[in-house]
Design a protein around this motif. Structure first.
Motif, PDB file in Angstrom:
ATOM      1  N   GLU A   1      37.866 -20.359 -30.866  1.00 26.65           N
ATOM      2  CA  GLU A   1      37.099 -21.008 -31.938  1.00 26.65           C
ATOM      3  C   GLU A   1      35.694 -21.346 -31.506  1.00 26.65           C
ATOM      4  O   GLU A   1      35.338 -21.253 -30.330  1.00 26.65           O
ATOM      5  CB  GLU A   1      37.820 -22.288 -32.382  1.00 26.65           C
ATOM      6  N   LYS A   2      34.905 -21.741 -32.505  1.00 22.07           N
ATOM      7  CA  LYS A   2      33.549 -22.238 -32.288  1.00 22.07           C
ATOM      8  C   LYS A   2      33.486 -23.639 -32.881  1.00 22.07           C
ATOM      9  O   LYS A   2      33.670 -23.823 -34.081  1.00 22.07           O
ATOM     10  CB  LYS A   2      32.520 -21.314 -32.937  1.00 22.07           C
ATOM     11  N   ILE A   3      33.227 -24.635 -32.014  1.00 20.07           N
ATOM     12  CA  ILE A   3      33.293 -26.031 -32.430  1.00 20.07           C
ATOM     13  C   ILE A   3      31.890 -26.629 -32.419  1.00 20.07           C
ATOM     14  O   ILE A   3      31.235 -26.680 -31.379  1.00 20.07           O
ATOM     15  CB  ILE A   3      34.200 -26.841 -31.480  1.00 20.07           C
ATOM     16  N   ILE A   4      31.441 -27.095 -33.573  1.00 21.69           N
ATOM     17  CA  ILE A   4      30.139 -27.745 -33.669  1.00 21.69           C
ATOM     18  C   ILE A   4      30.273 -29.190 -33.194  1.00 21.69           C
ATOM     19  O   ILE A   4      31.146 -29.930 -33.658  1.00 21.69           O
ATOM     20  CB  ILE A   4      29.616 -27.710 -35.113  1.00 21.69           C
ATOM     21  N   VAL A   5      29.420 -29.575 -32.262  1.00 23.33           N
ATOM     22  CA  VAL A   5      29.410 -30.939 -31.722  1.00 23.33           C
ATOM     23  C   VAL A   5      28.052 -31.549 -32.029  1.00 23.33           C
ATOM     24  O   VAL A   5      27.023 -30.999 -31.645  1.00 23.33           O
ATOM     25  CB  VAL A   5      29.666 -30.951 -30.201  1.00 23.33           C
ATOM     26  N   GLN A   6      28.060 -32.695 -32.720  1.00 25.44           N
ATOM     27  CA  GLN A   6      26.817 -33.320 -33.138  1.00 25.44           C
ATOM     28  C   GLN A   6      26.701 -34.750 -32.620  1.00 25.44           C
ATOM     29  O   GLN A   6      27.708 -35.439 -32.441  1.00 25.44           O
ATOM     30  CB  GLN A   6      26.716 -33.335 -34.666  1.00 25.44           C
ATOM     31  N   ARG A   7      25.482 -35.154 -32.395  1.00 21.38           N
ATOM     32  CA  ARG A   7      25.205 -36.537 -32.020  1.00 21.38           C
ATOM     33  C   ARG A   7      25.442 -37.450 -33.221  1.00 21.38           C
ATOM     34  O   ARG A   7      25.049 -37.138 -34.344  1.00 21.38           O
ATOM     35  CB  ARG A   7      23.750 -36.672 -31.564  1.00 21.38           C
ATOM     36  N   ASP A   8      26.097 -38.577 -32.978  1.00 22.68           N
ATOM     37  CA  ASP A   8      26.330 -39.563 -34.035  1.00 22.68           C
ATOM     38  C   ASP A   8      25.078 -40.418 -34.176  1.00 22.68           C
ATOM     39  O   ASP A   8      24.829 -41.321 -33.376  1.00 22.68           O
ATOM     40  CB  ASP A   8      27.541 -40.434 -33.687  1.00 22.68           C
ATOM     41  N   LYS A   9      24.279 -40.141 -35.192  1.00 18.25           N
ATOM     42  CA  LYS A   9      23.007 -40.825 -35.370  1.00 18.25           C
ATOM     43  C   LYS A   9      23.169 -42.276 -35.815  1.00 18.25           C
ATOM     44  O   LYS A   9      22.215 -43.055 -35.745  1.00 18.25           O
ATOM     45  CB  LYS A   9      22.157 -40.079 -36.396  1.00 18.25           C
ATOM     46  N   SER A  10      24.365 -42.635 -36.254  1.00 21.49           N
ATOM     47  CA  SER A  10      24.586 -44.010 -36.716  1.00 21.49           C
ATOM     48  C   SER A  10      24.736 -44.988 -35.557  1.00 21.49           C
ATOM     49  O   SER A  10      24.677 -46.203 -35.754  1.00 21.49           O
ATOM     50  CB  SER A  10      25.828 -44.081 -37.609  1.00 21.49           C
ATOM     51  N   ILE A  11      24.938 -44.460 -34.332  1.00 24.36           N
ATOM     52  CA  ILE A  11      25.115 -45.305 -33.159  1.00 24.36           C
ATOM     53  C   ILE A  11      23.847 -45.260 -32.333  1.00 24.36           C
ATOM     54  O   ILE A  11      23.427 -44.196 -31.864  1.00 24.36           O
ATOM     55  CB  ILE A  11      26.314 -44.840 -32.307  1.00 24.36           C
TER      56      ILE A  11
ATOM     57  N   LEU B   1      24.909 -17.453 -30.893  1.00 25.29           N
ATOM     58  CA  LEU B   1      26.370 -17.433 -30.808  1.00 25.29           C
ATOM     59  C   LEU B   1      26.890 -16.103 -30.273  1.00 25.29           C
ATOM     60  O   LEU B   1      27.880 -16.068 -29.530  1.00 25.29           O
ATOM     61  CB  LEU B   1      26.983 -17.750 -32.171  1.00 25.29           C
ATOM     62  N   ASN B   2      26.229 -15.011 -30.624  1.00 26.26           N
ATOM     63  CA  ASN B   2      26.637 -13.710 -30.085  1.00 26.26           C
ATOM     64  C   ASN B   2      26.440 -13.657 -28.574  1.00 26.26           C
ATOM     65  O   ASN B   2      27.287 -13.147 -27.837  1.00 26.26           O
ATOM     66  CB  ASN B   2      25.849 -12.587 -30.753  1.00 26.26           C
ATOM     67  N   LYS B   3      25.309 -14.209 -28.110  1.00 27.48           N
ATOM     68  CA  LYS B   3      25.044 -14.234 -26.671  1.00 27.48           C
ATOM     69  C   LYS B   3      26.059 -15.126 -25.944  1.00 27.48           C
ATOM     70  O   LYS B   3      26.513 -14.795 -24.855  1.00 27.48           O
ATOM     71  CB  LYS B   3      23.624 -14.744 -26.418  1.00 27.48           C
ATOM     72  N   ALA B   4      26.404 -16.253 -26.562  1.00 22.97           N
ATOM     73  CA  ALA B   4      27.392 -17.146 -25.955  1.00 22.97           C
ATOM     74  C   ALA B   4      28.756 -16.472 -25.884  1.00 22.97           C
ATOM     75  O   ALA B   4      29.476 -16.587 -24.881  1.00 22.97           O
ATOM     76  CB  ALA B   4      27.474 -18.447 -26.750  1.00 22.97           C
ATOM     77  N   GLY B   5      29.124 -15.767 -26.962  1.00 16.78           N
ATOM     78  CA  GLY B   5      30.399 -15.055 -26.968  1.00 16.78           C
ATOM     79  C   GLY B   5      30.455 -13.961 -25.917  1.00 16.78           C
ATOM     80  O   GLY B   5      31.486 -13.758 -25.261  1.00 16.78           O
ATOM     81  N   THR B   6      29.340 -13.283 -25.721  1.00 13.06           N
ATOM     82  CA  THR B   6      29.270 -12.238 -24.692  1.00 13.06           C
ATOM     83  C   THR B   6      29.437 -12.837 -23.303  1.00 13.06           C
ATOM     84  O   THR B   6      30.156 -12.296 -22.454  1.00 13.06           O
ATOM     85  CB  THR B   6      27.929 -11.498 -24.790  1.00 13.06           C
TER      86      THR B   6
END
Length: 321
Positions: A285-295, A251-256
């Motif tokens: 902000e930092k937004i966590i995006v996850q795969r929906d494993k139920s689909i 995350l630090n590298k991404a912010g840089t």
């Protein structure tokens, strides 16, 4: 070093890179394809709003070690992220320029086996070939969706191999399409070489074996994201990627990268979990995006593209378009 001198140094490095690179063989043809693509998609979409266009870069670049290349340094990337994202961008109403590494993963092929040409078909008899029953629906869907996107003028596929080809083509795409302003997005998922051998310093023919030590001097590839934002397409919405194997520094590298290259968003992904979760880093902000494993068959790219499409729409609205 002050900012002005730093900018001059970068511009000099970029100029030296392009001056020494072997020129593209098909620049005129590429320009014609881009002009036709822009003309076809510059009118309003079905909902009356301006058509949004995204350039998706995909796969890894090679850094040749010889001018008549036999050996090269490669980057790890299958192209799955870029190819899958292209499908979701098309579903979201975008027109897509797919700048991809030859031989890498292609859109609409997720349901096909790794070697689809041989495994998807079987001989019906000595003269006829038919689709295997196990893949018949997947093959039909892939063919129909791919041809619909291409024939409809919504998908333009442009292949590359080397770091020289990739960066020249990226510059050509950006400068050709900057007239689209904020309606243009760059989704820079390609794994770009960090180091290369300048063309003028390469041997022409294959490096001969026989020595226990091969001494190759590599030069750092100029970081051209700053020029993409500043000069090539300054109004475009730009998303880059940061991949790390160490989650503690990701995350630090991404912010840089976000701050240094003035990206609108950086997608941070850790190597072992990149297909399950990413983090979209913005200035706010930092937004966590996850795969929906139920689909079944769902990908993390589905919610990722939905999020970025929403942010791009808001960016266009704020720009007054």
């Amino acid at each position: 070093m002050d900012a002005a001198n730093g900018s001059q140094t970068l511009e000099a490095q970029v100029k030296a890179f392009f001056d020494s690179a072997p020129p593209l063989q098909n620049t005129q043809q590429l320009t014609q394809k881009l002009d036709q693509f822009i003309q076809r998609n510059s009118s309003s979409s079905a909902n009356g709003e301006p058509r949004r266009i995204v350039c998706v870069t995909s796969g890894g670049t090679t850094a040749p070690l010889e001018q008549r290349c036999v050996r090269y340094i490669d980057n790890f990337s299958s192209g799955h992220r870029g190819a899958t994202s292209t499908e979701y961008f098309l579903k979201a109403g975008y027109a897509v320029i797919f700048l991809y590494r030859r031989g890498s993963f292609q859109p609409f092929c997720r349901s096909l086996p790794d070697d689809p040409l041989l495994e998807c078909f079987e001989p019906a008899d000595e003269l006829n070939i038919q689709v295997c029953e196990a893949y018949s629906e997947a093959v039909k869907t892939a063919i129909v969706d791919h041809h619909a996107a291409v024939k409809g003028g919504l998908l333009l596929k442009l292949p590359y191999n080397t770091i020289f080809e990739y960066l020249q083509m990226l510059q050509l795409i950006a400068t050709s399409m900057r007239c689209l302003g904020p309606c243009l997005m760059f989704y820079l998922a390609a794994a770009v070489s960090d180091y290369y051998v300048p063309w003028k310093d390469m041997v022409e023919h294959k490096i001969q074996s026989g020595s226990h030590l091969l001494d190759v001097q590599l030069v750092q590839v100029p970081k051209m994201l700053s020029l993409l934002r500043k000069d090539w397409a300054p109004l475009a919405f730009c998303v880059s990627f940061k991949l790390e194997t160490d989650s503690n520094i990701l995350l630090n590298k991404a912010g840089t990268a976000l701050e240094k290259y003035k990206m609108h968003a950086v997608v941070a992904n850790e190597l072992t979990t990149r297909k399950e979760q990413v983090v979209v880093v913005t200035s706010a902000e930092k937004i966590i995006v996850q795969r929906d494993k139920s689909i079944s068959g769902n990908d993390v790219e589905n919610p990722l593209i939905n999020l970025l499409s929403e942010r791009h729409a808001a960016y266009i609205k704020d720009s007054g378009r």
